[in-house]
Each structure stands twice: as C-alpha cells, then as structure tokens.
Design an enzyme around this catalytic site. Structure first.
Site, PDB file in Angstrom:
ATOM      1  N   SER A   1      51.186   7.749  86.996  1.00  0.00           N
ATOM      2  CA  SER A   1      52.633   7.574  87.129  1.00  0.00           C
ATOM      3  C   SER A   1      53.167   8.684  88.026  1.00  0.00           C
ATOM      4  O   SER A   1      52.616   8.949  89.099  1.00  0.00           O
ATOM      5  CB  SER A   1      53.266   7.572  85.729  1.00  0.00           C
ATOM      6  OG  SER A   1      54.649   7.436  85.817  1.00  0.00           O
TER       7      SER A   1
ATOM      8  N   LYS B   1      58.091   3.731  88.125  1.00  0.00           N
ATOM      9  CA  LYS B   1      57.287   4.668  87.335  1.00  0.00           C
ATOM     10  C   LYS B   1      57.813   4.787  85.906  1.00  0.00           C
ATOM     11  O   LYS B   1      57.037   4.991  84.979  1.00  0.00           O
ATOM     12  CB  LYS B   1      57.236   6.043  88.030  1.00  0.00           C
ATOM     13  CG  LYS B   1      56.512   6.025  89.387  1.00  0.00           C
ATOM     14  CD  LYS B   1      55.046   5.603  89.267  1.00  0.00           C
ATOM     15  CE  LYS B   1      54.280   5.767  90.567  1.00  0.00           C
ATOM     16  NZ  LYS B   1      52.867   5.360  90.465  1.00  0.00           N
TER      17      LYS B   1
ATOM     18  N   TYR C   1      61.357   3.674  93.334  1.00  0.00           N
ATOM     19  CA  TYR C   1      60.128   4.363  92.913  1.00  0.00           C
ATOM     20  C   TYR C   1      60.277   4.862  91.473  1.00  0.00           C
ATOM     21  O   TYR C   1      59.391   4.652  90.631  1.00  0.00           O
ATOM     22  CB  TYR C   1      59.846   5.518  93.877  1.00  0.00           C
ATOM     23  CG  TYR C   1      58.568   6.260  93.584  1.00  0.00           C
ATOM     24  CD1 TYR C   1      57.335   5.716  93.931  1.00  0.00           C
ATOM     25  CD2 TYR C   1      58.586   7.497  92.938  1.00  0.00           C
ATOM     26  CE1 TYR C   1      56.151   6.388  93.661  1.00  0.00           C
ATOM     27  CE2 TYR C   1      57.405   8.180  92.663  1.00  0.00           C
ATOM     28  CZ  TYR C   1      56.201   7.623  93.034  1.00  0.00           C
ATOM     29  OH  TYR C   1      55.028   8.284  92.752  1.00  0.00           O
TER      30      TYR C   1
HETATM   31  N1  LIG Z   1      51.881  11.884  96.683  1.00  0.00           N
HETATM   32  C1  LIG Z   1      52.737  12.275  95.748  1.00  0.00           C
HETATM   33  O1  LIG Z   1      53.572  13.178  95.960  1.00  0.00           O
HETATM   34  C2  LIG Z   1      52.689  11.643  94.380  1.00  0.00           C
HETATM   35  C3  LIG Z   1      53.413  12.257  93.344  1.00  0.00           C
HETATM   36  C4  LIG Z   1      53.393  11.671  92.080  1.00  0.00           C
HETATM   37  C5  LIG Z   1      52.673  10.510  91.857  1.00  0.00           C
HETATM   38  N2  LIG Z   1      51.977   9.938  92.885  1.00  0.00           N
HETATM   39  C6  LIG Z   1      51.267   8.684  92.606  1.00  0.00           C
HETATM   40  O2  LIG Z   1      49.893   8.873  92.810  1.00  0.00           O
HETATM   41  C7  LIG Z   1      49.282   7.633  93.166  1.00  0.00           C
HETATM   42  C8  LIG Z   1      48.374   7.833  94.365  1.00  0.00           C
HETATM   43  O3  LIG Z   1      49.163   8.269  95.457  1.00  0.00           O
HETATM   44  P1  LIG Z   1      48.615   9.234  96.598  1.00  0.00           P
HETATM   45  O4  LIG Z   1      49.503  10.413  96.626  1.00  0.00           O
HETATM   46  O5  LIG Z   1      47.166   9.435  96.481  1.00  0.00           O
HETATM   47  O6  LIG Z   1      49.011   8.336  97.870  1.00  0.00           O
HETATM   48  P2  LIG Z   1      48.159   7.734  99.088  1.00  0.00           P
HETATM   49  O7  LIG Z   1      47.271   8.749  99.682  1.00  0.00           O
HETATM   50  O8  LIG Z   1      49.180   7.072  99.954  1.00  0.00           O
HETATM   51  O9  LIG Z   1      47.240   6.635  98.370  1.00  0.00           O
HETATM   52  C9  LIG Z   1      47.748   5.415  97.936  1.00  0.00           C
HETATM   53  C10 LIG Z   1      46.599   4.450  97.746  1.00  0.00           C
HETATM   54  O10 LIG Z   1      47.124   3.209  97.253  1.00  0.00           O
HETATM   55  C11 LIG Z   1      46.551   2.156  98.023  1.00  0.00           C
HETATM   56  N3  LIG Z   1      47.462   1.016  98.029  1.00  0.00           N
HETATM   57  C12 LIG Z   1      48.782   0.990  98.339  1.00  0.00           C
HETATM   58  N4  LIG Z   1      49.271  -0.249  98.247  1.00  0.00           N
HETATM   59  C13 LIG Z   1      48.237  -1.032  97.844  1.00  0.00           C
HETATM   60  C14 LIG Z   1      48.114  -2.421  97.576  1.00  0.00           C
HETATM   61  N5  LIG Z   1      49.155  -3.262  97.684  1.00  0.00           N
HETATM   62  N6  LIG Z   1      46.910  -2.896  97.198  1.00  0.00           N
HETATM   63  C15 LIG Z   1      45.834  -2.069  97.098  1.00  0.00           C
HETATM   64  N7  LIG Z   1      45.909  -0.744  97.326  1.00  0.00           N
HETATM   65  C16 LIG Z   1      47.088  -0.239  97.708  1.00  0.00           C
HETATM   66  C17 LIG Z   1      46.330   2.763  99.401  1.00  0.00           C
HETATM   67  O11 LIG Z   1      45.302   2.071 100.087  1.00  0.00           O
HETATM   68  P3  LIG Z   1      45.485   1.007 101.277  1.00  0.00           P
HETATM   69  O12 LIG Z   1      46.678   1.417 102.080  1.00  0.00           O
HETATM   70  O13 LIG Z   1      44.193   1.102 102.012  1.00  0.00           O
HETATM   71  O14 LIG Z   1      45.667  -0.292 100.577  1.00  0.00           O
HETATM   72  C18 LIG Z   1      45.864   4.145  99.025  1.00  0.00           C
HETATM   73  O15 LIG Z   1      44.476   4.123  98.751  1.00  0.00           O
HETATM   74  C19 LIG Z   1      50.431   6.653  93.413  1.00  0.00           C
HETATM   75  O16 LIG Z   1      50.586   5.817  92.294  1.00  0.00           O
HETATM   76  C20 LIG Z   1      51.641   7.557  93.548  1.00  0.00           C
HETATM   77  O17 LIG Z   1      52.833   6.924  93.149  1.00  0.00           O
HETATM   78  C21 LIG Z   1      51.961  10.479  94.128  1.00  0.00           C
END
Ligand SMILES: NC(=O)c1ccc[n+]([C@@H]2O[C@H](COP(=O)([O-])OP(=O)(O)OC[C@H]3O[C@@H](n4cnc5c(N)ncnc54)[C@H](OP(=O)(O)O)[C@@H]3O)[C@@H](O)[C@H]2O)c1
Length: 267
Positions: free
Chosen positions: A141, A159, A155
């Site tokens: 989340s 979440k 967003y």
């Molecule tokens: N980055 C932050 O600051 C942050 C903070 C709190 C929580 N989060 C959460 O952490 C999680 C991972 O995020 P991250 O920071 O690692 O971001 P990221 O590097 O952008 O990774 C997101 C991943 O989700 C995949 N994805 C997106 N849409 C998709 C779809 N429709 N079907 C299949 N795969 C999909 C992307 O792959 P493809 O594009 O290849 O499909 C990518 O592998 C998310 O749930 C995000 O909300 C992130």
C-alpha cells in the site's frame, strides 16, 4: 510460525522495476520459485536471464485484465500441484494534480490497477494459498493509505481501499482459521506494507502529472530497502508495517491529531 522462502512458490506483480523487481531477486536468491508479472516483456526477460537457478517465471500482461490474472495463477498452480505460498500485490501507478481538474478516466485507471486488480487476484489466489505453507498475501500500500494528502486524491483513495480490504480479509481468514483448528498450519495471513517515498521509476511513469502540483517528501528510501522491509514483514507474518521515519511521523501525527494534520496540509 514463520514464512520461509526456501522451496516456496510466490507471485509478485510489478516485477519489472522498483520494489517488485528487488523483491523478486530477494525471493529467488533465498530459494523461492517466483512468478513475476508486468507489462514490459523485455524487463522480465532481462530479469529471467540473470537468474541462473531458473526459478524466475515471467508472465507478461496487464493485471487489470481478467485473462492475465487467470494466467498468473494457472502458471503458479503448475509449479507444485496447485500450491501457492505468497502473493505480493505490488504493481501500482499514480497521478498528481487536483481532483477537480481531472476526469473519471484518471480515477478509474488508478482504481483498476491499485485496487480492483489486486482485490480480484486475492480472491482468486485464496484457494491456492489454502494449500500453501504459512501462506501470506502481502499488499503493498502506502503511507497515503493511512493519511490522505492533496493532489494525490485518486492514489490515496486507491490505497485507503486496499488498506480497508486487507483489514477485512485478514479478519475473515483469521475467523476461518479459529473455527477450524486443523487448518492452522495453512491459515492465510494478510500483510499490509505501507512505504513512504521510494526512489523508483514510479514518478517517471505517472499517468497524469500537473506541473503546478507539488509532491513534497521528507526523505526517501531506495527500492531495495523497501523490499527488504517487506520481506521481513512477510517472514514474520506481520499484519501491518509502516515504513520510514517520515512515513511513521505522517501516520502517527495524524492519528494523534487529525485537525492539526488537516491544518498543516491545507498550507
Ligand atoms: N515510489 C514510491 O514513492 C511509493 C511510495 C509508497 C508506495 N509505493 C507503492 O509501491 C508499489 C511499487 O511501486 P514502485 O515504487 O516500485 O514503482 P515502479 O518502479 O513504477 O514499479 C511499478 C511496477 O508496477 C508495474 N505495473 C504498473 N501497472 C501495471 C499493470 N497494469 N499491470 C501489470 N503491472 C503493472 C510496472 O511494470 P510495467 O510498467 O512493466 O507493467 C512496474 O513493474 C506500488 O504499489 C506503489 O503504489 C510506491
């Protein structure tokens, strides 16, 4: 009872970058077979080519499509007679900008990826997880699923929804286990992991971004550190973890005084 990666079978969505990719590497290194899901084929192929053990199985697809979700679980079920030990709902997207200036499409897209797809994957995975060892559903989340902030309305809503669903399903599965003590060893835990700002590609691939809107953050973690914390939470089958000092400060300050947090965020 702890969750152990050795000889386990895991599904990780969002395996092509950031937290999901790090988690896949960590799980495979520790002896798990991992079905990794994302849309970018080349990223998954590259990850597979780095895995000498052959324990990384890529599934290319969009998790918002029912056919992809069915394929993910069919592939996982083939590994060992329909058993699954871990589902990590990690794939996620974001958008930045005022709610009033956006449109229904932005809201629906964020909810589809961040809420409806993981919700349906959970529902479909439960029969497989019931055959797993100390099985865990880990939902990634955000601290913004505990305290909402301006300019990230869709967003935050997605979440919060994932947070609520995780709490409800955890309680349902615990009740089920309590009613049938013989099923205790494969009672499913739901682990909610709430990271704060993470230095992944997340902000490069926002589906919408308003140049005038801000995305303030008090420090950030690298994806590997978030993945390690998520892995530790899975191993110890925690119900919930909130990551980073800044993340904890936001969530706990809001719990102590929501009006104060409202006033701070209104500035
Ligand atoms: N980055 C932050 O600051 C942050 C903070 C709190 C929580 N989060 C959460 O952490 C999680 C991972 O995020 P991250 O920071 O690692 O971001 P990221 O590097 O952008 O990774 C997101 C991943 O989700 C995949 N994805 C997106 N849409 C998709 C779809 N429709 N079907 C299949 N795969 C999909 C992307 O792959 P493809 O594009 O290849 O499909 C990518 O592998 C998310 O749930 C995000 O909300 C992130």
């Amino acid at each position: 009872m702890r969750w152990t990666p050795t000889n386990s079978i895991a599904v990780v969505t969002g395996a092509s970058s950031g937290i999901g990719r790090c988690l896949c590497e960590m799980l495979v290194d520790r002896g798990a077979t991992v079905v990794g899901v994302a849309r970018r084929r080349e990223r998954l192929v590259e990850l597979q080519s780095r895995d000498a053990s052959g324990c990384f199985i890529p599934v290319v697809g969009d998790i918002t499509e029912a056919a992809t979700r069915t394929e993910i679980l069919a592939v996982a079920a083939q590994v060992d007679q329909g058993r699954l030990d871990l589902l990590v709902n990690n794939a996620g997207i974001g958008a930045i900008g005022p709610f009033a200036d956006a449109n229904e499409e932005r809201l629906r897209r964020v909810m589809e990826v961040n809420f409806f797809a993981p919700a349906e994957l959970m529902r479909q995975a439960i029969p497989l997880l019931r055959r797993g060892r100390a099985p865990v559903i880990c939902n990634i989340s955000s601290v913004l699923g505990h305290r909402a902030v301006p300019d990230k309305s869709e967003y935050c809503a997605s979440k919060f929804a994932l947070h609520g669903l995780s709490d409800a399903v955890r309680a349902e599965l615990a009740r089920e286990a309590a009613q049938d003590p013989s099923s205790q060893h494969n009672a499913i835990q739901v682990t909610l992991v709430s990271p704060s700002t993470t230095r992944s590609e997340f902000f490069d691939v926002l589906i919408d971004s308003d140049a005038a809107a801000s995305s303030p953050s008090l420090g950030s973690w690298p994806p590997a550190k978030v993945a390690s914390a998520a892995f530790a939470a899975i191993e110890s089958r925690r119900s919930e973890v909130i990551l980073s000092l800044a993340g904890k400060a936001l969530v706990y300050a809001d719990r102590i005084s929501p009006p104060l947090m409202n006033a701070i965020l209104a500035r």
